[in-house]
Write a protein that holds these residues in place. Structure first.
Motif, short mmCIF file in Angstrom:
data_model
loop_
_atom_site.label_atom_id
_atom_site.label_comp_id
_atom_site.label_asym_id
_atom_site.label_seq_id
_atom_site.Cartn_x
_atom_site.Cartn_y
_atom_site.Cartn_z
N TYR A 10 33.67 75.09 -9.91
CA TYR A 10 33.68 73.65 -9.64
C TYR A 10 33.77 73.45 -8.13
N PHE A 11 32.63 73.13 -7.51
CA PHE A 11 32.60 72.90 -6.06
C PHE A 11 32.97 71.44 -5.79
N VAL A 12 33.95 71.23 -4.94
CA VAL A 12 34.42 69.88 -4.62
C VAL A 12 34.30 69.64 -3.12
N ARG A 13 33.59 68.58 -2.75
CA ARG A 13 33.55 68.22 -1.33
C ARG A 13 34.86 67.54 -0.95
N HIS A 14 35.26 67.71 0.30
CA HIS A 14 36.51 67.11 0.78
C HIS A 14 36.46 65.58 0.73
N GLY A 15 37.63 64.97 0.85
CA GLY A 15 37.74 63.51 0.88
C GLY A 15 37.26 62.93 2.20
N VAL A 64 39.69 70.10 4.42
CA VAL A 64 39.44 70.69 3.10
C VAL A 64 40.74 71.22 2.50
N GLN A 65 41.55 71.86 3.33
CA GLN A 65 42.84 72.34 2.83
C GLN A 65 43.70 71.18 2.32
N ASP A 66 43.68 70.07 3.07
CA ASP A 66 44.46 68.90 2.63
C ASP A 66 43.90 68.33 1.33
N THR A 67 42.57 68.28 1.22
CA THR A 67 41.95 67.81 -0.02
C THR A 67 42.38 68.68 -1.19
N ALA A 68 42.35 69.99 -1.00
CA ALA A 68 42.74 70.92 -2.06
C ALA A 68 44.19 70.70 -2.49
N LYS A 69 45.07 70.53 -1.53
CA LYS A 69 46.50 70.37 -1.85
C LYS A 69 46.76 69.05 -2.59
#
Length: 218
Positions: A10-15, A64-69
């Motif tokens: 599941y590839f998710v682009r950042h916010g 991206v790290q913040d989006t993931a968290k």
């Protein structure tokens, strides 16, 4: 019963970020998530809550790290950071707005991102990287993930960037039409027995579902 070892990524682009709002070229350079971007990240995480994930990976860019968290929240999903999922390097165009780019470099954006059969995969911004170079590093890390999880199978989250995800799909399918990936949209690719199947491309339904649930509970 034999275990189903299908592996689904599941590839998710950042916010949304501040540079997205300002319409600046944002590749290797970074800017923080906006309040809307944080909500998008929380929403896509909520929308994916019914799916079990065995692992998650993210670009080393802070957005991206913040989006993931925000998306993972308190779920017990191990997260690994890998720079190979970073956005395309736009070289001298980094952090510039379109007006500045046109003033300094003419129609370079039209040349770089032209769609259809004329797309040049070897094209790059000055001091940047080409679509081929971007695909090479993206494909390398995806192959490693597929190999590492092939026996157990399951679902994997990958948090990355719009051009990185779009370019991977484009070259995976031998297409020349670039898909625009909205913030926190989800692209789903299944790997099984050496075969690759694309199930969703730039799908915003998970984000929208999560947003509705958050609004309902607030």
């Amino acid at each position: 019963m034999e275990k189903d070892n299908k592996l689904t990524l599941y590839f998710v682009r950042h916010g949304e970020t501040q540079y997205n709002v300002e319409k600046r070229m944002q590749g290797f350079c970074d800017s923080p998530l906006t309040e809307k971007g944080i909500l998008q990240a929380k929403s896509v995480g909520r929308g994916l809550a019914d799916i079990d994930f065995v692992a998650a990976y993210a670009s080393d860019s802070q957005r991206v790290q913040d989006t993931a968290k925000y998306a993972i929240g308190d779920r017990n999903i191990p997260l690994k950071i890998d720079a190979r999922f970073r956005e395309m390097n736009f070289g001298v165009l980094e952090s510039l707005v379109e007006e500045e780019i046109k003033s300094l470099y003419g129609n370079i954006l039209e040349t770089l991102f032209r769609s259809g059969l004329n797309l040049n995969l070897d094209a790059s911004a000055p001091e940047g990287e080409s679509f081929v170079q971007l695909f090479t590093r993206t494909e390398e890390v995806v192959k490693e993930i597929v190999a590492n999880h092939a026996l157990e199978g399951g679902n994997i989250l990958i948090f990355s960037h719009g051009v990185t995800i779009g370019n991977y799909l484009l070259q995976l399918t031998n297409s020349r039409d670039f898909t625009i990936h909205d913030n926190c949209s989800v692209t789903v690719v299944r790997y099984h027995d050496g075969q690759t199947e694309i199930e969703r491309v730039a799908d915003t339904s998970f984000r929208e579902k999560g947003s509705a649930l958050i609004n309902k509970s607030s």
